[in-house]
Design an enzyme around this catalytic site. Structure first.
Site, short mmCIF file in Angstrom:
data_model
loop_
_atom_site.label_atom_id
_atom_site.label_comp_id
_atom_site.label_asym_id
_atom_site.label_seq_id
_atom_site.Cartn_x
_atom_site.Cartn_y
_atom_site.Cartn_z
N ASP A 192 12.69 -1.65 13.45
CA ASP A 192 12.88 -0.22 13.95
C ASP A 192 13.35 -0.22 15.45
O ASP A 192 13.30 -1.39 16.22
CB ASP A 192 11.50 0.39 13.70
N TYR A 200 14.47 -6.66 9.82
CA TYR A 200 14.46 -5.37 9.89
C TYR A 200 13.49 -4.86 11.03
O TYR A 200 12.40 -5.06 11.16
CB TYR A 200 13.86 -4.65 8.44
N ARG A 242 0.80 -1.22 0.26
CA ARG A 242 0.04 -0.03 0.30
C ARG A 242 0.85 1.16 -0.05
O ARG A 242 1.98 0.90 0.24
CB ARG A 242 -0.90 -0.02 1.28
N ARG A 286 -3.02 10.45 2.53
CA ARG A 286 -3.87 11.40 3.61
C ARG A 286 -4.63 12.05 2.94
O ARG A 286 -4.04 13.13 2.38
CB ARG A 286 -3.02 11.85 4.41
N GLU A 312 22.66 10.50 0.84
CA GLU A 312 22.64 8.85 0.95
C GLU A 312 22.65 8.50 -0.73
O GLU A 312 21.77 8.88 -1.29
CB GLU A 312 21.33 8.69 1.69
N ARG A 372 20.67 -4.89 1.43
CA ARG A 372 20.87 -3.52 0.77
C ARG A 372 21.72 -2.67 1.58
O ARG A 372 21.65 -2.82 2.64
CB ARG A 372 19.18 -2.90 0.53
N ARG A 410 18.53 10.75 -0.84
CA ARG A 410 18.20 11.63 0.03
C ARG A 410 19.37 12.69 0.45
O ARG A 410 20.60 12.19 0.42
CB ARG A 410 17.68 10.97 1.44
#
Ligand SMILES: Cc1cc2nc3c(=O)[nH]c(=O)nc-3n(C[C@H](O)[C@H](O)[C@H](O)COP(=O)(O)OP(=O)(O)OC[C@H]3O[C@@H](n4cnc5c(N)ncnc54)[C@H](O)[C@@H]3O)c2cc1C
Length: 373
Positions: free
Chosen positions: A354, A352, A170, A174, A304, A247, A278
């Site tokens: 957080d 991964y 997805r 918003r 980056e 990666r 970025r």
């Protein structure tokens, strides 16, 4: 003899060490790097906390974790609101009413929703066969072309038409004027940087830096009853089943003799032609001010570049596809036979995580460990 030898002074290792120490256990922490804090390491340059291994924004819905980290640091009110730069056109992220207004001139949520629907319909994609078709079927062509395509191709190093559709399940859209990237109850950056926070977690705990566990395993493993290993699981087993893939990201960091380079912590370059993904301007994580509140005359930026990972390189993001999933499952079987060793964290579990999730995982694991002893 220590109760625990903890390999890795990142968040997983530091939280495990802190909790074990508070429960009266003796702990030795080692890390092969010359510093603590693992990938959340920050270092002061020109009065600015520089995130050396990529920008880290703490965000969580987990109240227990939020209260836990607040024991070791005061958090500021930083809210992640990245800006997208598409060939010099600037858009708000995540996709919201400011983005739609800039893109199409629409004013109401209904107009924006209609515009997206119209573009989705015009594309006529019913069964997306690749990432491009998937993205267009979710947000229409304009947002895809300007804000998704180039960025994703740089991240993965391949055209979107050659990437599988499932990578994008997805794309958050918003219909409000809200630039807050994360849907988290709690968010912020530790005042004075992450290294200070981890330092306080490790307060009173013996830490030895520049020590590679795998190079001195024979001598080190006898120092403790149990080992908590937060390095790469495949490295632990000498890559005997093959390499797990990652990666990677390359950072080019510069000090600039200007107080304000881009006016925001993160600007994503969403066109294909700009080689970096970025630019992070670190001072904006702390509102451009020094610890004493004074203005900072200089700035530090990091470009980056997303890159292929090669064995021996810095592993960043695990590639959670079928091939690597299967290989990890084989390593997990080997790990289950090592009854003296606990494998944890993003590298030890090839997952991964957080920051809040890695802290929650360490808290749960140490609790489980200490409750049976
Ligand atoms: C580019 C990037 C950006 C991110 N941004 C965010 C963000 O904004 N918000 C968020 O919540 N999360 C973010 N994360 C995730 C966050 O970095 C991780 O959740 C966290 O760092 C995981 O902690 P860890 O202790 O498992 O691993 P690490 O921090 O990697 O710690 C493992 C430590 O083990 C050491 N080690 C490894 N092998 C050995 C050995 N053989 N001997 C001795 N020491 C060893 C390493 O040197 C390292 O210090 C980001 C991750 C990346 C890659």
């Amino acid at each position: 003899m220590y109760d625990y030898l903890i390999v890795g002074a990142g968040l997983y290792g530091a939280v495990f060490a802190r909790q074990a120490k508070e429960r009266g256990k003796t702990v030795l922490v080692i890390d092969k790097r010359p510093h603590i804090a693992g990938n959340v390491y920050t270092e002061e340059v020109e009065g600015i906390q520089v995130h050396q291994y990529g920008a880290h924004i703490f965000h969580t819905n987990n109240r227990q974790v939020w209260e836990y980290v607040n024991r070791f640091a005061e958090f500021n009110r930083f809210t992640n609101s990245p800006v997208a730069n598409y060939h010099g056109e600037l858009y708000s992220l995540p996709f919201n009413m400011y983005t739609f207004n800039k893109m199409w001139g629409v004013v109401t949520p209904q107009e924006a929703a209609e515009k997206i629907e119209e573009q989705k319909k015009a594309a006529g994609i019913t069964e997306p066969e690749n990432l491009e078709e998937q993205a267009i079927s979710l947000v229409g062509t304009d947002i895809y072309e300007k804000l998704v395509k180039g960025y994703t191709e740089k991240q993965w190093g391949r055209p979107c038409t050659e990437l599988p559709a499932f990578i994008i399940k997805r794309l958050p859209v918003r219909f409000t004027f809200d630039n807050n990237y994360f849907n988290a109850l709690y968010q912020g950056i530790p005042v004075g940087g992450y290294t200070g926070m981890v330092q306080r977690m490790l307060d009173g705990i013996e830490v030895r830096l520049g020590v590679d566990y795998l190079e001195q395993k024979e001598e080190l493993e006898w120092l403790a009853r149990k080992v908590v290993y937060t390095g790469p699981i495949d490295a632990y087993f000498g890559y005997r089943l093959g390499y797990l893939e990652y990666r990677s990201v390359r950072f080019e960091t510069e000090v600039l003799d200007t107080p304000n380079f881009q006016g925001n912590a993160a600007v994503n370059y969403t066109d294909r032609e700009t080689p970096w993904t970025r630019i992070i301007e670190h001072k904006w994580f702390e509102f451009g001010r020094a610890a004493d509140g004074s203005e900072l005359p200089k700035t530090v930026i990091s470009r980056e570049y997303s890159s292929e990972w090669k064995p021996g390189g810095e592993p960043y993001y695990p590639v959670n596809d079928e091939k690597n999933g299967k290989l990890y499952a084989e390593y997990e079987k080997l790990a289950a036979q090592e009854d003296k060793v606990i494998f944890g964290g993003r590298l030890g579990e090839y997952k991964y995580y957080d920051m809040d999730a890695v802290i929650a995982s360490a808290l749960a694991r140490v609790e489980e460990e200490l409750s049976v002893k």
